[in-house]
Each structure stands twice: as structure tokens, then as C-alpha cells.
Design an enzyme around this catalytic site. Sequence first.
Site, PDB file in Angstrom:
ATOM      1  CG  HIS A  70      -4.192  -0.759  -0.916  1.00 12.05           C
ATOM      2  ND1 HIS A  70      -3.906  -0.778   0.439  1.00 12.05           N
ATOM      3  CD2 HIS A  70      -4.831  -1.938  -1.174  1.00 12.05           C
ATOM      4  CE1 HIS A  70      -4.362  -1.887   0.973  1.00 12.05           C
ATOM      5  NE2 HIS A  70      -4.915  -2.622   0.015  1.00 12.05           N
ATOM      6  CG  MET A 126      -2.157   3.784   7.296  1.00 16.23           C
ATOM      7  SD  MET A 126      -2.724   5.465   6.889  1.00 16.23           S
ATOM      8  CE  MET A 126      -1.156   6.221   6.433  1.00 16.23           C
ATOM      9  CB  SER A 142      -0.953  -0.029   1.203  1.00 14.23           C
ATOM     10  OG  SER A 142      -1.891   1.025   1.127  1.00 14.23           O
ATOM     11  CB  THR A 143       1.255   4.130   2.303  1.00 14.41           C
ATOM     12  OG1 THR A 143      -0.153   4.209   2.494  1.00 14.41           O
ATOM     13  CG2 THR A 143       1.848   5.528   2.220  1.00 14.41           C
ATOM     14  CG  ASP A 171      -5.905  -5.254   2.565  1.00 17.72           C
ATOM     15  OD1 ASP A 171      -6.501  -6.311   2.854  1.00 17.72           O
ATOM     16  OD2 ASP A 171      -5.783  -4.838   1.403  1.00 17.72           O
TER      17      ASP A 171
END
Length: 314
Positions: free
Chosen positions: A157, A248, A131-132, A251
Site C-alpha cells: 500500500h 494496519m 502496508s504500514t 488486507d
Amino acid sequence: MTIHKRHELKTIVITSFGANGSAMVASLRDDHRFSVMSHFQSLGEAYSPTEETPPDIAICTQSITAAAEFPMYQALIELLGVRLVTVPDQIDAAGIARLLGMKAAEPRKPAPPETRTTGLDPQKIIAIGSSTGGIEALKQVLSRFPSNCPATVIVQHIRPEFLDGVVSRLDGICPAKVIAADHRMDLEPGLVQFAPGLPQHLEVDPKLRRTRLRAGPPVSGHQPSVDVLFQSLIPIASDVIGVLLTGMGRDGATGLGALRRAGAWTIAQDAETSTIYGMPRVADQEGAVCDVVPLNHIAAAAMRAAKRQRETLR
């Protein structure tokens, strides 16, 4: 509208069905002067995405301009101030660039060197969630993958409009082939499949070993969700290497734990090299991780897991 000099033109392409349209889009994606945001095969599909995220140019083949709904799409383009380019059904990126008055493309950087790793199990599957900070992390990981890496599936993401550009860049640095996944695509060694920029979950059909796109509500706050990908692989967990990178939230943590308990080898990025030590931290705290690894060692750790017997790893 004047086309200014810039590194890439954000482009939407609308073509008729057939090989000619696919070849044109492929040539545009290979040309660093264009960034193909989306490719549609009907004006109806293209209308809302064009309005939501206006491109620099919209390329329409001549056969598409004959459609009854074309004047409505043309009116939208004019309202948005987007340049409309009508091209023959058979044309490549160089021909389109000439129509736009662009100079010849500079030579592309050499492709990544051909690298192969011996002894890899062709049945192994690598599943990655991020993600991030994940795009930069994936660049480092995939650039170290060999050209014959195990079949790999990724959920990152990402905003849908960035997908094509990200996949193109990752493909340019990875010795293996990187593509956006589609429904019912075979998992193959040397092929990395990236969750498409759609509000759908990416899964793996464990019996057929094919990708599967499935509609459904967000899971762990995301659609697509890393947890959904990992959970789909549980029936064949003994062949899976699960990898959780920077991000973050949580997930992927639950799915990674389920994979480990079912027999998968699981890897998480460490705190020092994570942009956001969220997802991998939760996974480690919940006992989902076999190995915590710095970013620059994750590719090597995954390849070791893909070639050794599990008993030698634990």
C-alpha cells in the site's frame, strides 16, 4: 526557476513512442540525481498527474513539443512554477544533467553482490503483501533474496507518486531485479514485480503465469489489494509461498487463509518486528499462517519453502 542542490529532482518525463524514449527514462532512473515520478508518452496523459503532484522538472522531448496540445501543457507548467526542460529525442541522463548545469554524478554504490541459492524450484512463486512499515520491511527481506529467487509479486500500500523511487531503491539493494509490474508480464525466477502505482488490482493469471492488472473497486479497503493478489493464486496454490508483512487492518488475511487451505505455504511477520501488527495478527488469529517469523528470517524461510517438499515443512 532555479534548480537547487538536492539529492534527487522529482521528475516527470514525456517522450514520444519508441526505444529512444525508453532508453532515456531508464538512464534517468539509474542516475541518483533524478527521481522519475512518472513517464508518459502523450501530453494528455501527463496533464492531470502534473497538476495533482507537481514535479521539480518536466522533461519533454522535441517531438512532443510539436504536438498541438503542447502550449496548454506549457501554460500549466508555468502556472505551477515547474521548470520545463526540452531535450533532443536521443539523450541520456548525463546529457540532461549538463543542460541543467549539474555537476557530474558521483559514482554509484556497488551493486549488491551476486548471490545464488541452489535447489530452488523454478515453478515456485512468492507473493508478498505489506502496508504500514512495509517499505523498510521489504528492504530487509529483498536484500536477503538470492539473485535466482523464485518469481515474486508484491502488493504494498503506497501513494502512487512514491512508486518509482521505492522500486528504484529496492532494485538497488536486492540481488534480484525489482521492477514495477505491467499487464501481462511473465513471472520469472530472479524477477520481483511490484504492484504499479495505479488504481488497479495486481493479479496473477494462473494458467499463463503472467501478471494481470484489473480495474475494480477497493477490496479490504485497498486498491490494489493484497487479498486480490492472494486469491488469484489459489488455482496454483501448491506452488505458492504467501508472505504477509507489517500493516494496519486486515488486507491479505482472508486471501492468505484461502491460499493455505488450497495448499500454499504461508508466512507472517511476528509482532516484535512489525511496525504495525495488524494484517499479520489477523491472519495468524484466523489460522491462515503456517509459520510466524521475525523480519530478518523471512527471506530464509521463504527460500526454504521454495526448495523443500511440503511434507518436510508442515
